[in-house]
Scaffold this motif. Sequence first.
Motif, mmCIF file in Angstrom:
data_model
loop_
_atom_site.group_PDB
_atom_site.id
_atom_site.type_symbol
_atom_site.label_atom_id
_atom_site.label_comp_id
_atom_site.label_asym_id
_atom_site.label_seq_id
_atom_site.Cartn_x
_atom_site.Cartn_y
_atom_site.Cartn_z
ATOM 1 N N GLN A 202 -19.375 -3.603 23.706
ATOM 2 C CA GLN A 202 -18.167 -3.282 23.286
ATOM 3 C C GLN A 202 -17.583 -4.591 22.607
ATOM 4 N N TRP B 278 -17.476 -8.702 16.023
ATOM 5 C CA TRP B 278 -18.014 -8.298 14.780
ATOM 6 C C TRP B 278 -17.102 -8.184 13.856
ATOM 7 N N CYS B 279 -16.073 -7.208 14.173
ATOM 8 C CA CYS B 279 -14.897 -6.730 13.469
ATOM 9 C C CYS B 279 -13.970 -7.683 13.282
ATOM 10 N N GLY C 114 -12.255 1.505 15.172
ATOM 11 C CA GLY C 114 -12.718 0.134 16.296
ATOM 12 C C GLY C 114 -11.761 0.104 17.203
ATOM 13 N N CYS D 113 -18.905 -5.376 19.409
ATOM 14 C CA CYS D 113 -18.328 -4.774 18.244
ATOM 15 C C CYS D 113 -17.028 -5.448 17.679
ATOM 16 N N ARG E 194 -13.347 0.114 24.137
ATOM 17 C CA ARG E 194 -12.842 -1.193 23.296
ATOM 18 C C ARG E 194 -11.402 -1.289 23.533
#
Length: 113
Positions: free
Chosen positions: A61, A67-68, A24, A64, A30
């Motif tokens: 990004q 989300w994580c 990630g 993402c 990111r």
Amino acid sequence: MAKEFMLTQLNELQGELISKFFHGLSNPTRFKIALSLMESEKNVSQLVEELGMKQSQISNQLACLKWCGYVSSRQEGKFVYYQITDERIRTIIELARQVVADNAEQINSCTRI
């Protein structure tokens, strides 16, 4: 025997999740976003200006990262501000920077990664 099998499966799953965690942050965009958010919370427009990337790249990004669980957001008027969610993310990034500083030449020349 079944307990050992379950522990092996759990260790494998944990290893996969930890690998995914580092993945990630392995994307350069990111990672740049995370570094920027370590300084202060920012909205997408601020990140676009600072990083010189397209709004769609930053938004994708950020989605993402959110989300994580690396970042969270809050809305203020028409703007959404993003910030690092967990102080441990800051610590991990700082530790990584220290390791890289100490091993930059070896990491740079590594052909197996």
